[in-house]
Design a protein around this motif. Structure first.
Motif, mmCIF file in Angstrom:
data_model
loop_
_atom_site.group_PDB
_atom_site.id
_atom_site.type_symbol
_atom_site.label_atom_id
_atom_site.label_comp_id
_atom_site.label_asym_id
_atom_site.label_seq_id
_atom_site.Cartn_x
_atom_site.Cartn_y
_atom_site.Cartn_z
ATOM 1 N N UNK A 236 -12.494 -10.722 10.064
ATOM 2 C CA UNK A 236 -12.015 -9.014 10.058
ATOM 3 C C UNK A 236 -10.509 -8.945 10.768
ATOM 4 N N UNK B 277 0.804 -1.276 -0.013
ATOM 5 C CA UNK B 277 0.117 0.099 0.067
ATOM 6 C C UNK B 277 0.770 1.409 0.004
ATOM 7 N N UNK B 278 2.057 1.186 0.490
ATOM 8 C CA UNK B 278 2.961 2.322 0.740
ATOM 9 C C UNK B 278 3.099 2.584 -0.775
ATOM 10 N N UNK C 107 -0.277 1.403 14.759
ATOM 11 C CA UNK C 107 -1.558 1.304 13.637
ATOM 12 C C UNK C 107 -2.336 0.231 14.621
ATOM 13 N N UNK C 108 -3.612 0.938 15.019
ATOM 14 C CA UNK C 108 -4.559 0.183 15.981
ATOM 15 C C UNK C 108 -5.874 -0.186 15.124
ATOM 16 N N UNK D 262 2.578 9.328 5.701
ATOM 17 C CA UNK D 262 1.666 9.507 4.493
ATOM 18 C C UNK D 262 0.031 9.442 5.021
ATOM 19 N N UNK E 269 -12.643 1.511 9.505
ATOM 20 C CA UNK E 269 -12.520 0.096 8.837
ATOM 21 C C UNK E 269 -13.911 0.087 7.735
ATOM 22 N N UNK F 110 -4.363 5.160 2.564
ATOM 23 C CA UNK F 110 -5.574 4.447 3.547
ATOM 24 C C UNK F 110 -5.228 4.367 4.739
ATOM 25 N N UNK F 111 -4.557 5.684 5.283
ATOM 26 C CA UNK F 111 -4.222 5.653 6.720
ATOM 27 C C UNK F 111 -4.941 7.096 7.124
ATOM 28 N N UNK G 83 7.387 6.537 4.082
ATOM 29 C CA UNK G 83 7.175 5.540 3.191
ATOM 30 C C UNK G 83 7.910 5.293 2.143
ATOM 31 N N UNK H 70 0.324 -4.823 4.397
ATOM 32 C CA UNK H 70 0.124 -3.781 3.082
ATOM 33 C C UNK H 70 0.729 -2.413 3.503
ATOM 34 N N UNK H 71 0.265 -2.084 4.684
ATOM 35 C CA UNK H 71 1.084 -0.559 5.179
ATOM 36 C C UNK H 71 2.329 -0.757 5.533
ATOM 37 N N UNK I 145 0.667 4.193 -2.554
ATOM 38 C CA UNK I 145 0.521 5.574 -2.167
ATOM 39 C C UNK I 145 1.244 6.675 -2.686
ATOM 40 N N UNK J 173 -7.312 2.357 7.877
ATOM 41 C CA UNK J 173 -6.664 2.074 9.142
ATOM 42 C C UNK J 173 -6.339 3.174 9.841
ATOM 43 N N UNK J 174 -6.448 3.047 11.112
ATOM 44 C CA UNK J 174 -6.099 4.361 12.069
ATOM 45 C C UNK J 174 -4.760 4.289 12.662
#
Lengths: 234, 234
Positions: free
Chosen positions: B89, A35-36, B79-80, A101, A72, A46-47, B36, B99-100, A39, A77-78
């Motif tokens: 899930x 994903x990085x 990342x929580x 990012x 979600x 997606x963050x 990133x 992915x991150x 991005x 993602x958080x």
DNA sequence: TTGAAAGCGGTACCAT
DNA sequence: ATGGTACCGCTTTCAA
């Protein structure tokens, strides 16, 4: 190379079988798209970064839970961090998150936040939401409670139940949260024809823990001085 | 280009003045290095992924707070995400985090976690710590309480205070947590010469909320059946 | 002491 | 319908 990317994003450019073949192989070798890198190329992240003061306070942990679930559901993602009442730490965290990012930021600013905090996100056009505690005199999006009204409702409740004196333990003084609630309380007193001296007003670091305990009991920082009030902790 | 990178990482390769000039300009234009892109090149990530069941439960929110602080001290961000008792899930979240580009993972697995969950991190050599609830029969690093002992201590406490019957409300049955605590309780009963029937054992989804409330009162999932016990919620 | 260039893993344009 | 290629921002090797 390009074909794999097209297969992953289901652009409809590939034939059914080519796509299926690629996905099968990807599945087999446990491929997970980076994903990085994505991005980096597209600029779409997606963050979502979240900075709160603390997460131990049940008010904030519930907030975290809701934010995370909403994120979600939206495919995000958080990135969570706590500023611990430290403006310097808060700024470092924000910069770290930008460095990671994030595509958007949600911040509950600490007391003493400098005016230029949001400059970094503004320049990069990172959508930012300020919550819980406001940043006055700044261009920002704010989501939070009507503090003035909450103070008013709490004091009115006490007055309506026959109490004539009360104590306000709002934690840190001179925050917009504190000021708003205090003003609400004073307004309620005024409307009831009671002198403002009937509410003891306290502020300061040492009281923060007390206020926190009070909040846990659902009283939103307002505690009744009468010791027989059914709503107050024993 | 390269020179800027050297300046940012203070490699000592540049002359004092060149470095200073670069840093000054960077500061002025509000430059923040893209972590990133850095990770993409070096493979070193500043992200630690954390997956818990929920964050509303005070036990977990305190855990989050500690994890986040430790991460910050080490120069990492967390990342929580919450798995919400849903193994599917949970797996999606883990993949999203990979992915991150997380550099490490901390997971408190949900009930019903499949055996291959950690295959993805293992293959990529992402250091992973399992906590709170164990994954038996797997190669993993686990950090958590001695459930058996906690059940034993709780039951012993009740017995020592003269109680002869009790109820165990441990939430989901057949988890390592539940089984451990139950076994501890039964051991305590056995040592006291009491029959195991003296402890009512209940498990199931509906009881989870009750157990949760009980935990909030500090009783770690063990509730006393005698209604005059000073330690039990009214 | 400094800079040019390749490459990390993707995406998007262009050509085939 | 498919693949070649440049490029995102950074690090690192190599050359100047």
């Amino acid at each position: 190379m390009a074909t794999v990317s097209y297969a992953m994003s289901d652009s409809g450019r590939l034939s059914k079988e080519t796509r299926k073949r690629i996905l099968d192989v990807a599945e087999e070798m446990g491929y997970i798209r980076d994903g990085n890198a994505s991005r980096l190329r597209t600029g779409h992240s997606a963050l979502i970064g979240v900075i709160l003061n603390t997460v131990k306070n049940p008010f904030f942990s519930e907030l975290v839970a809701s934010l995370e679930m909403a994120a979600y559901d939206g495919g995000y993602l958080t990135l969570l961090a706590t500023a611990q009442n430290d403006p310097v730490r808060q700024k470092k965290l924000l910069h770290s998150m930008i460095s990671q990012g994030v595509g958007a930021m949600i911040i509950s600013p600490v007391h003493g936040t400098s005016n230029d905090l949001l400059a970094a996100t503004a320049r990069r056009k990172i959508p930012t939401v300020v919550c819980v505690r406001d940043l006055p005199n700044q261009e920002r999006v704010f989501v939070g409670a009507d503090e003035m009204k909450s103070g008013y409702l709490a004091a009115s409740h006490l007055i309506k139940n026959g109490h004539r004196s009360m104590t306000f333990l709002g934690g840190y003084g001179s925050t917009s949260t504190w000021t708003g609630r205090k003003d609400g309380i004073l307004r309620a007193l005024g409307e009831a024809g009671l002198p403002s001296e009937n509410c003891q007003i306290r502020a300061g670091t040492l009281l923060a823990d007390f206020a926190y305990e009070t909040m846990r009991w659902g009283l939103l920082g307002v505690s009744c001085a009468a010791h027989d009030c059914r709503l107050c902790p024993k």
